[in-house]
Design a protein around this motif. Sequence first.
Motif, PDB file in Angstrom:
ATOM      1  N   VAL A 325      64.457 -85.297  -6.340  1.00 16.04           N
ATOM      2  CA  VAL A 325      65.527 -84.537  -6.378  1.00 16.04           C
ATOM      3  C   VAL A 325      65.143 -83.301  -5.558  1.00 16.04           C
ATOM      4  O   VAL A 325      64.481 -82.459  -6.100  1.00 16.04           O
ATOM      5  N   PRO A 326      65.495 -82.906  -4.252  1.00 17.16           N
ATOM      6  CA  PRO A 326      64.956 -81.779  -3.694  1.00 17.16           C
ATOM      7  C   PRO A 326      65.343 -80.495  -4.384  1.00 17.16           C
ATOM      8  O   PRO A 326      66.329 -80.461  -5.265  1.00 17.16           O
ATOM      9  N   GLN A 327      64.518 -79.392  -4.258  1.00 17.38           N
ATOM     10  CA  GLN A 327      64.749 -78.106  -5.015  1.00 17.38           C
ATOM     11  C   GLN A 327      66.169 -77.613  -4.524  1.00 17.38           C
ATOM     12  O   GLN A 327      66.732 -77.001  -5.310  1.00 17.38           O
ATOM     13  N   GLU A 328      66.647 -77.588  -3.186  1.00 20.70           N
ATOM     14  CA  GLU A 328      67.995 -77.150  -2.965  1.00 20.70           C
ATOM     15  C   GLU A 328      69.080 -77.801  -3.770  1.00 20.70           C
ATOM     16  O   GLU A 328      70.015 -77.263  -3.971  1.00 20.70           O
ATOM     17  N   VAL A 329      68.934 -79.060  -4.069  1.00 24.89           N
ATOM     18  CA  VAL A 329      69.784 -79.836  -5.133  1.00 24.89           C
ATOM     19  C   VAL A 329      69.918 -79.225  -6.425  1.00 24.89           C
ATOM     20  O   VAL A 329      70.708 -78.741  -6.985  1.00 24.89           O
ATOM     21  N   LYS A 330      68.640 -78.995  -6.852  1.00 24.57           N
ATOM     22  CA  LYS A 330      68.528 -78.362  -8.116  1.00 24.57           C
ATOM     23  C   LYS A 330      69.106 -76.948  -8.303  1.00 24.57           C
ATOM     24  O   LYS A 330      69.739 -76.417  -9.013  1.00 24.57           O
ATOM     25  N   ASP A 331      69.004 -76.147  -6.881  1.00 26.53           N
ATOM     26  CA  ASP A 331      69.564 -74.774  -6.770  1.00 26.53           C
ATOM     27  C   ASP A 331      70.919 -74.799  -6.912  1.00 26.53           C
ATOM     28  O   ASP A 331      71.389 -74.137  -7.547  1.00 26.53           O
ATOM     29  N   GLN A 332      71.571 -75.812  -6.023  1.00 26.98           N
ATOM     30  CA  GLN A 332      73.028 -75.869  -5.956  1.00 26.98           C
ATOM     31  C   GLN A 332      73.675 -76.072  -7.478  1.00 26.98           C
ATOM     32  O   GLN A 332      74.704 -75.621  -7.940  1.00 26.98           O
ATOM     33  N   ILE A 333      72.911 -76.984  -8.239  1.00 25.62           N
ATOM     34  CA  ILE A 333      73.584 -77.396  -9.633  1.00 25.62           C
ATOM     35  C   ILE A 333      73.334 -76.030 -10.614  1.00 25.62           C
ATOM     36  O   ILE A 333      74.231 -75.720 -11.137  1.00 25.62           O
ATOM     37  N   ALA A 334      72.298 -75.375 -10.386  1.00 25.04           N
ATOM     38  CA  ALA A 334      72.302 -74.008 -11.267  1.00 25.04           C
ATOM     39  C   ALA A 334      73.319 -72.986 -10.937  1.00 25.04           C
ATOM     40  O   ALA A 334      73.547 -72.523 -11.693  1.00 25.04           O
ATOM     41  N   GLU A 335      73.541 -72.898  -9.376  1.00 24.50           N
ATOM     42  CA  GLU A 335      74.373 -71.937  -9.091  1.00 24.50           C
ATOM     43  C   GLU A 335      75.875 -72.429  -9.635  1.00 24.50           C
ATOM     44  O   GLU A 335      76.540 -71.745 -10.139  1.00 24.50           O
ATOM     45  N   ALA A 336      76.090 -73.875  -9.529  1.00 25.53           N
ATOM     46  CA  ALA A 336      77.567 -74.397 -10.203  1.00 25.53           C
ATOM     47  C   ALA A 336      77.778 -73.851 -11.657  1.00 25.53           C
ATOM     48  O   ALA A 336      78.642 -73.375 -11.829  1.00 25.53           O
ATOM     49  N   GLU A 337      76.392 -74.170 -12.279  1.00 23.92           N
ATOM     50  CA  GLU A 337      76.342 -73.761 -13.740  1.00 23.92           C
ATOM     51  C   GLU A 337      76.633 -72.373 -14.089  1.00 23.92           C
ATOM     52  O   GLU A 337      77.721 -72.116 -14.980  1.00 23.92           O
ATOM     53  N   GLN A 338      76.050 -71.575 -13.236  1.00 22.83           N
ATOM     54  CA  GLN A 338      76.206 -70.046 -13.658  1.00 22.83           C
ATOM     55  C   GLN A 338      77.644 -69.735 -13.204  1.00 22.83           C
ATOM     56  O   GLN A 338      78.200 -68.710 -13.673  1.00 22.83           O
ATOM     57  N   GLY A 339      78.305 -70.306 -12.240  1.00 24.78           N
ATOM     58  CA  GLY A 339      79.350 -69.966 -11.679  1.00 24.78           C
ATOM     59  C   GLY A 339      80.583 -70.323 -12.547  1.00 24.78           C
ATOM     60  O   GLY A 339      81.523 -69.342 -13.016  1.00 24.78           O
ATOM     61  N   ILE A 340      80.202 -71.480 -13.437  1.00 27.62           N
ATOM     62  CA  ILE A 340      81.356 -71.948 -14.405  1.00 27.62           C
ATOM     63  C   ILE A 340      81.206 -71.103 -15.451  1.00 27.62           C
ATOM     64  O   ILE A 340      82.119 -70.411 -16.201  1.00 27.62           O
ATOM     65  N   ILE A 341      79.724 -70.785 -15.941  1.00 28.61           N
ATOM     66  CA  ILE A 341      79.609 -69.611 -17.199  1.00 28.61           C
ATOM     67  C   ILE A 341      80.358 -68.366 -16.967  1.00 28.61           C
ATOM     68  O   ILE A 341      80.808 -67.555 -17.761  1.00 28.61           O
ATOM     69  N   ASP A 342      80.089 -67.844 -15.485  1.00 29.14           N
ATOM     70  CA  ASP A 342      80.626 -66.529 -15.180  1.00 29.14           C
ATOM     71  C   ASP A 342      82.344 -66.568 -15.082  1.00 29.14           C
ATOM     72  O   ASP A 342      82.569 -65.486 -14.889  1.00 29.14           O
ATOM     73  N   GLY A 343      82.592 -67.605 -15.044  1.00 28.16           N
ATOM     74  CA  GLY A 343      84.246 -67.910 -14.711  1.00 28.16           C
ATOM     75  C   GLY A 343      84.617 -67.618 -13.246  1.00 28.16           C
ATOM     76  O   GLY A 343      85.745 -67.592 -12.827  1.00 28.16           O
ATOM     77  N   GLU A 344      83.640 -67.991 -12.484  1.00 27.22           N
ATOM     78  CA  GLU A 344      83.773 -68.026 -10.781  1.00 27.22           C
ATOM     79  C   GLU A 344      84.166 -69.256 -10.460  1.00 27.22           C
ATOM     80  O   GLU A 344      84.947 -69.249  -9.373  1.00 27.22           O
ATOM     81  N   ILE A 345      83.855 -70.319 -11.148  1.00 28.73           N
ATOM     82  CA  ILE A 345      84.228 -71.641 -10.875  1.00 28.73           C
ATOM     83  C   ILE A 345      85.251 -72.136 -12.023  1.00 28.73           C
ATOM     84  O   ILE A 345      84.902 -72.080 -13.098  1.00 28.73           O
ATOM     85  N   GLU A 346      86.417 -72.570 -11.792  1.00 25.85           N
ATOM     86  CA  GLU A 346      87.353 -72.893 -12.484  1.00 25.85           C
ATOM     87  C   GLU A 346      87.505 -74.374 -12.601  1.00 25.85           C
ATOM     88  O   GLU A 346      87.962 -75.055 -11.555  1.00 25.85           O
ATOM     89  N   VAL A 347      87.180 -74.924 -13.898  1.00 26.18           N
ATOM     90  CA  VAL A 347      86.947 -76.551 -13.338  1.00 26.18           C
ATOM     91  C   VAL A 347      88.214 -77.292 -13.931  1.00 26.18           C
ATOM     92  O   VAL A 347      88.738 -76.800 -15.168  1.00 26.18           O
ATOM     93  N   PRO A 348      88.817 -78.027 -13.404  1.00 24.20           N
ATOM     94  CA  PRO A 348      90.081 -78.786 -13.928  1.00 24.20           C
ATOM     95  C   PRO A 348      89.570 -79.884 -15.312  1.00 24.20           C
ATOM     96  O   PRO A 348      88.591 -80.354 -14.978  1.00 24.20           O
ATOM     97  N   ASP A 349      90.757 -79.741 -16.018  1.00 23.43           N
ATOM     98  CA  ASP A 349      90.520 -80.475 -17.249  1.00 23.43           C
ATOM     99  C   ASP A 349      91.616 -81.917 -16.896  1.00 23.43           C
ATOM    100  O   ASP A 349      91.610 -82.548 -17.799  1.00 23.43           O
ATOM    101  N   THR A 350      92.169 -81.909 -15.951  1.00 22.65           N
ATOM    102  CA  THR A 350      93.181 -82.944 -15.524  1.00 22.65           C
ATOM    103  C   THR A 350      92.961 -83.586 -14.392  1.00 22.65           C
ATOM    104  O   THR A 350      92.545 -82.839 -13.333  1.00 22.65           O
ATOM    105  N   PRO A 351      92.857 -84.944 -14.101  1.00 22.01           N
ATOM    106  CA  PRO A 351      92.558 -85.560 -12.616  1.00 22.01           C
ATOM    107  C   PRO A 351      93.759 -84.919 -11.717  1.00 22.01           C
ATOM    108  O   PRO A 351      94.795 -84.642 -12.033  1.00 22.01           O
ATOM    109  N   GLN A 352      93.201 -84.318 -10.656  1.00 28.59           N
ATOM    110  CA  GLN A 352      93.976 -83.697  -9.736  1.00 28.59           C
ATOM    111  C   GLN A 352      94.740 -84.773  -8.770  1.00 28.59           C
ATOM    112  O   GLN A 352      94.123 -85.852  -8.297  1.00 28.59           O
TER     113      GLN A 352
END
Length: 352
Positions: A325-352
């Motif tokens: 797993v390249p470091q850039e992949v790990k970094d993007q996952i970490a960024e996504a996690e922080q984005g969800i925690i900070d409320g910057e990424i709103e994840v759908p709870d029903t299929p679109q």
Amino acid sequence: MRRFGLVFSVVAAFSLAAGCGGGESGGGEDTGGGGGEAETQAALVLDVGGLGDQSFNDSAYAGLQRANEDFGTGEEYLESSAPTDYVNNLTQLSDNGFSPIFAVGFLMTDALTEVAPQYPDTNFAIVDSVVEGQPNVASLVFREQEGSYLAGVAAGLMTQEETEFTNEDLVVGFLGGQESDLIAKFEAGYVAGVESVCSECEVLVQYAGTTPEAFNDPARGSEIARQQRGQGADIIYHAAGATGAGLFDVATEENFFAIGVDADQAQLVPDAPILTSVVKRVDNAVYDAIEQANNGEFPGGEVVEFGLKDGGLSLAPFGEYDDLVPQEVKDQIAEAEQGIIDGEIEVPDTPQ
């Protein structure tokens, strides 16, 4: 098969060999936990699949074990071989004086709604559902879509990498258990995560069935995994309970990545190529509710929600595949996690 009694062996709680109850207890004697005899005597009603599902039943039981070690609150459980067992199991534990009693799984919503009013002095909790209007029931729910989004980011990025487990097709899969609103949350988050990093990717979605047996059918899991593999999928995420064991078998045979659920399943099935897992801390939810009950603070009548922000969900380490797993992949996952925690990424709870 239903089991009622103390569990004397805890070694197999997270393995395929799990599921052995001990002798009958007569209703909640101390099981040797570090806290000694406690007034609170907890118990579980497990869903279909029982112990050894390597999933939410095992995780709930791990929380019960940990509470017993700390507070001496017991390790009683009953397994449900079919939905027709739910009411009887809940009633049997209630009649034997256990409290709190956990209904492990959304399929027990109607059964608990029926039983709880009959035992107003007993504390109940349900995992993955909400029982309305019952002051003695705590509803323990999770934002499964958040952890699944991270799994989707991992799948969408890794399917674009050259490894011995991936191909050039840009196809990934989702294997669901029973068609339901709950499992749709896993699907919705996963698909959104894949699409956020790989707009060209195709996500294959298939469910094992429409009945509770869809969570306990490894043969069906194998069938779906082979179908998706035949359509080019090189990473398949499951939210299917014990049915996911079939995915792991096929992934091992055909050398592609699987993504587990509920527990760090790479630790449970070390021979399978499991890239990561969405860890859903049912164990923590059970433990916390028992601790609160033991302290006279049981959250009856409340909905208690767990997500990434409060540690209710996480993405398991990549383990033996970490170097792939390249470091850039790990970094993007970490960024996504922080984005969800900070409320910057709103994840759908029903299929679109």
